[in-house]
Design a protein around this motif. Structure first.
Motif, PDB file in Angstrom:
ATOM      1  N   ALA A 133       7.408 -18.817  -1.578  1.00  0.00           N
ATOM      2  CA  ALA A 133       7.257 -17.952  -2.749  1.00  0.00           C
ATOM      3  C   ALA A 133       8.355 -16.904  -2.837  1.00  0.00           C
ATOM      4  N   GLY A 134       9.212 -16.785  -1.810  1.00  0.00           N
ATOM      5  CA  GLY A 134      10.299 -15.822  -1.831  1.00  0.00           C
ATOM      6  C   GLY A 134       9.846 -14.395  -1.641  1.00  0.00           C
ATOM      7  N   LEU A 135       8.701 -14.205  -0.958  1.00  0.00           N
ATOM      8  CA  LEU A 135       8.195 -12.855  -0.724  1.00  0.00           C
ATOM      9  C   LEU A 135       8.820 -12.276   0.534  1.00  0.00           C
ATOM     10  N   PRO A 136       8.962 -10.953   0.591  1.00  0.00           N
ATOM     11  CA  PRO A 136       9.471 -10.339   1.822  1.00  0.00           C
ATOM     12  C   PRO A 136       8.464 -10.494   2.944  1.00  0.00           C
ATOM     13  N   GLU A 137       8.917 -10.374   4.165  1.00  0.00           N
ATOM     14  CA  GLU A 137       8.028 -10.491   5.321  1.00  0.00           C
ATOM     15  C   GLU A 137       6.955  -9.411   5.259  1.00  0.00           C
ATOM     16  N   SER A 138       5.715  -9.834   5.358  1.00  0.00           N
ATOM     17  CA  SER A 138       4.605  -8.900   5.186  1.00  0.00           C
ATOM     18  C   SER A 138       4.359  -8.097   6.456  1.00  0.00           C
ATOM     19  N   ASP A 139       3.954  -6.857   6.267  1.00  0.00           N
ATOM     20  CA  ASP A 139       3.592  -5.969   7.358  1.00  0.00           C
ATOM     21  C   ASP A 139       2.102  -5.669   7.222  1.00  0.00           C
ATOM     22  N   PRO A 140       1.285  -6.049   8.197  1.00  0.00           N
ATOM     23  CA  PRO A 140      -0.160  -5.839   8.079  1.00  0.00           C
ATOM     24  C   PRO A 140      -0.533  -4.388   7.839  1.00  0.00           C
TER      25      PRO A 140
ATOM     26  N   THR B 173       0.809  -1.221   0.000  1.00  0.00           N
ATOM     27  CA  THR B 173       0.000   0.000   0.000  1.00  0.00           C
ATOM     28  C   THR B 173       0.842   1.270   0.000  1.00  0.00           C
ATOM     29  N   THR B 174       2.105   1.185   0.375  1.00  0.00           N
ATOM     30  CA  THR B 174       2.947   2.391   0.400  1.00  0.00           C
ATOM     31  C   THR B 174       3.475   2.752  -0.982  1.00  0.00           C
ATOM     32  N   THR B 175       3.748   1.726  -1.797  1.00  0.00           N
ATOM     33  CA  THR B 175       4.316   1.977  -3.125  1.00  0.00           C
ATOM     34  C   THR B 175       3.353   1.631  -4.251  1.00  0.00           C
ATOM     35  N   GLY B 176       2.292   0.870  -3.935  1.00  0.00           N
ATOM     36  CA  GLY B 176       1.374   0.440  -4.984  1.00  0.00           C
ATOM     37  C   GLY B 176       1.881  -0.748  -5.766  1.00  0.00           C
ATOM     38  N   GLU B 177       3.023  -1.305  -5.372  1.00  0.00           N
ATOM     39  CA  GLU B 177       3.617  -2.438  -6.085  1.00  0.00           C
ATOM     40  C   GLU B 177       2.812  -3.710  -5.827  1.00  0.00           C
ATOM     41  N   VAL B 178       2.569  -4.450  -6.889  1.00  0.00           N
ATOM     42  CA  VAL B 178       1.901  -5.750  -6.770  1.00  0.00           C
ATOM     43  C   VAL B 178       2.957  -6.792  -6.411  1.00  0.00           C
ATOM     44  N   LEU B 179       2.863  -7.313  -5.199  1.00  0.00           N
ATOM     45  CA  LEU B 179       3.871  -8.253  -4.715  1.00  0.00           C
ATOM     46  C   LEU B 179       3.640  -9.671  -5.232  1.00  0.00           C
ATOM     47  N   ARG B 180       2.368 -10.024  -5.376  1.00  0.00           N
ATOM     48  CA  ARG B 180       2.078 -11.401  -5.798  1.00  0.00           C
ATOM     49  C   ARG B 180       0.645 -11.484  -6.310  1.00  0.00           C
ATOM     50  N   THR B 181       0.428 -12.294  -7.318  1.00  0.00           N
ATOM     51  CA  THR B 181      -0.920 -12.566  -7.816  1.00  0.00           C
ATOM     52  C   THR B 181      -1.117 -14.078  -7.889  1.00  0.00           C
TER      53      THR B 181
ATOM     54  N   ARG C 178      -2.363 -22.283  13.403  1.00  0.00           N
ATOM     55  CA  ARG C 178      -1.968 -23.145  12.295  1.00  0.00           C
ATOM     56  C   ARG C 178      -2.059 -22.392  10.969  1.00  0.00           C
ATOM     57  N   ARG C 179      -3.086 -21.566  10.802  1.00  0.00           N
ATOM     58  CA  ARG C 179      -3.236 -20.781   9.574  1.00  0.00           C
ATOM     59  C   ARG C 179      -2.087 -19.784   9.417  1.00  0.00           C
ATOM     60  N   THR C 180      -1.689 -19.157  10.521  1.00  0.00           N
ATOM     61  CA  THR C 180      -0.579 -18.208  10.469  1.00  0.00           C
ATOM     62  C   THR C 180       0.715 -18.906  10.081  1.00  0.00           C
ATOM     63  N   TRP C 181       0.925 -20.093  10.639  1.00  0.00           N
ATOM     64  CA  TRP C 181       2.142 -20.852  10.317  1.00  0.00           C
ATOM     65  C   TRP C 181       2.165 -21.237   8.835  1.00  0.00           C
ATOM     66  N   ARG C 182       1.023 -21.682   8.321  1.00  0.00           N
ATOM     67  CA  ARG C 182       0.969 -22.084   6.910  1.00  0.00           C
ATOM     68  C   ARG C 182       1.169 -20.881   5.989  1.00  0.00           C
ATOM     69  N   THR C 183       0.598 -19.747   6.369  1.00  0.00           N
ATOM     70  CA  THR C 183       0.776 -18.535   5.572  1.00  0.00           C
ATOM     71  C   THR C 183       2.242 -18.140   5.513  1.00  0.00           C
ATOM     72  N   GLU C 184       2.921 -18.249   6.637  1.00  0.00           N
ATOM     73  CA  GLU C 184       4.338 -17.909   6.682  1.00  0.00           C
ATOM     74  C   GLU C 184       5.157 -18.886   5.840  1.00  0.00           C
ATOM     75  N   GLN C 185       4.785 -20.174   5.879  1.00  0.00           N
ATOM     76  CA  GLN C 185       5.479 -21.168   5.060  1.00  0.00           C
ATOM     77  C   GLN C 185       5.295 -20.859   3.578  1.00  0.00           C
ATOM     78  N   ALA C 186       4.062 -20.493   3.192  1.00  0.00           N
ATOM     79  CA  ALA C 186       3.796 -20.179   1.790  1.00  0.00           C
ATOM     80  C   ALA C 186       4.555 -18.925   1.357  1.00  0.00           C
ATOM     81  N   ARG C 187       4.649 -17.927   2.240  1.00  0.00           N
ATOM     82  CA  ARG C 187       5.387 -16.701   1.917  1.00  0.00           C
ATOM     83  C   ARG C 187       6.866 -16.998   1.699  1.00  0.00           C
ATOM     84  N   THR C 188       7.424 -17.831   2.592  1.00  0.00           N
ATOM     85  CA  THR C 188       8.839 -18.185   2.463  1.00  0.00           C
ATOM     86  C   THR C 188       9.094 -18.964   1.176  1.00  0.00           C
TER      87      THR C 188
END
Length: 481
Positions: free
Chosen positions: A431-438, A54-62, A419-429
């Motif tokens: 996919a090689g995405l940077p750590e997300s900030d809510p 939201t700060t840059t408008g960059e699409v991180l992942r689709t 468990r959902r948070t753990w799986r989300t973090e596994q999927a982010r890692t």
């Protein structure tokens, strides 16, 4: 790309599997099925998500489900019933185990000092509605003949069925199941009153110095009646963070539980079945729960495993059904009402209100009789609030199979969120995405329900996944490494 001629393959499932195996992105399809862990009825979704900074408008992942080999995203059904989905029911049982054990030993936001609180394991059973075939045991562990003079084997289909169906009180049995939750609620009310009386206090004074916490699970007997297993614990007024006063002992809790069970009654009045007074049966049991490592049968770990085991069962023991019997288009009424008030017979059920004719149900005669009794009593105006036709497949029982008081321990929702948070973090890692900030990351998505279940070929792959996971569990249980 080579086109396969599969016309000679007789099995539709094998043909579908061969098509899938030769798909260019078969590895992704297999990965989806592996992730479900052998779920038998996955949910198929179609849609897309976009992750935006939201700060840059960059699409991180689709992501879009159209990119999947099957054209949809598969998610686990999450059904707790072992008869419907063994894989998801194991996960539910594991969550229930940790929930119960946290309330006995600590952990999951519950302090370890909770193991010093007075706690008991209570079993509340239904009364008799007529003699049934059973497998009696002697004090020495031997087998005694049934009242029919036969020695029944453990898997005998007669076990739990009436000796004389003509005199068995089917109306009383169904009404007991329908009121079982109300009986439990009254038991907890009387339990608090009996504890206060046992301590020589008013209820208000007792509430100011202690709190009753519990977790319970419902289980079906072979005769089709529900009984409850419950862990009951005494806490400080603030909950599980501190023990109750020293004078609030296991003996006080045990005596109060026995007295409360005897006091519980619900009166049912009807011109069709007369006046009935429903209560708990004589086979009431209450035992102290010992700490882990103690030389006792009812340790905290054993109780947690026991409760978790029955949390995934529904009507398995009674041989009943796990899906509703009322016709959904007409909601069991047998007809739909037109705007001007004229009833129109439902074509889906031919006006019976039944999704499947009761005479064709794949159940034992005793279970069919209980289901039919639910259906007939459900037509009476005085029992309309019980919704017996809606819950006929559960033999009249309409309560939750596992419940707990607010301060007993963590919640199933909290465990699932972790468990959902753990799986989300596994999927982010992955996919090689940077750590997300809510505060700076926004996920926009749209999903639609497409259906449930597998195609014939993917069902074979899912069965193989479940089989391999079962072998791994057995190997681990037998001491493999």
């Amino acid at each position: 790309m080579v086109t396969l001629d599969l016309r000679h393959v007789a099995s539709p499932a094998v043909r579908d599997l061969l098509h899938l195996v030769n798909h260019p992105d078969f590895n992704r399809a297999q990965q989806q099925i592996e992730r479900l862990g052998g779920c038998t009825e996955p949910i198929r979704l179609t849609g897309h998500t976009t992750t935006v900074d939201t700060t840059t408008g960059e699409v991180l992942r689709t992501y879009a489900s159209s990119e999947e080999p099957t054209g949809s995203l598969l998610t686990a059904c999450g059904n707790r019933r072992s008869s419907r989905c063994p894989a998801c029911s194991r996960l539910y049982a594991a969550d229930t185990y940790h929930l119960i054990r946290a309330g006995l030993c600590g952990g999951k936001t519950v302090p370890d000092t909770v193991r010093t609180h007075p706690r008991v394991f209570v079993t509340l059973t239904p009364p008799s509605f007529g003699p049934v075939h059973n497998r009696l045991t002697t004090p020495g562990g031997g087998i005694r003949p049934c009242r029919c003079r036969k020695l029944h084997e453990p898997g005998d289909a007669l076990l739990g069925t009436p000796l004389n169906p003509a005199t068995y009180d089917y109306e009383g049995a169904v009404l007991f199941n329908a009121h079982a939750s109300a009986l439990w609620a009254r038991f907890t009310t009387y339990l608090r009153r009996e504890i206060a009386a046992g301590l020589g206090m008013t209820q208000k004074d007792a509430h100011a110095v202690l709190r009753v916490s519990f977790a319970k699970v419902a289980e079906y007997q072979q005769r089709g009646l529900v009984h409850f297993h419950a862990v009951i614990r005494l806490d400080s007024p603030d909950g599980n963070t501190a023990p109750p006063p020293p004078y609030a002992t296991v003996a006080v809790l045990t005596k109060a539980a026995r007295a409360a069970a005897k006091r519980v009654h619900v009166t049912v009045k009807s011109d069709a079945v007369g006046e009935r007074e429903l209560g708990w049966g004589e086979q009431f049991d209450v035992r102290e729960i010992a700490s882990f490592g103690a030389d006792a049968e009812f340790t905290d770990q054993a109780v947690a495993a026991y409760v978790a085991k029955y949390a995934t069962k529904s009507t398995d023991a009674s041989g009943a059904l796990d899906s509703a019997l009322f016709c959904r288009p007409c909601q069991g009424r047998g007809a739909t009402v037109l705007p001007h008030g004229t009833p129109l017979p439902c074509t889906a059920c031919d006006g019976t209100g039944q999704a499947r004719p009761l005479t064709r149900l794949p159940v034992a005669r005793h279970v069919r009789r209980m289901i039919r009794t639910c259906w007939e009593l459900g037509k009476l105006p005085e029992f309309a609030h019980l919704k017996l036709q809606k819950w006929a497949h559960m033999l009249g029982f309409r309560g939750h199979f596992s419940t707990k008081s607010r301060s007993y321990s963590t919640t199933l929702g909290a465990l699932r969120d972790a468990r959902r948070t753990w799986r989300t973090e596994q999927a982010r890692t992955h996919a090689g995405l940077p750590e997300s900030d809510p505060t700076t990351t926004l996920v926009i998505g749209h999903w639609d329900y497409l259906g449930s279940g597998y195609s014939p070929g993917t069902a074979l792959l899912a069965a193989d996944v479940w089989h391999r996971k079962e072998l791994e569990r057995q190997f681990t249980a037998e001491g493999g490494c």
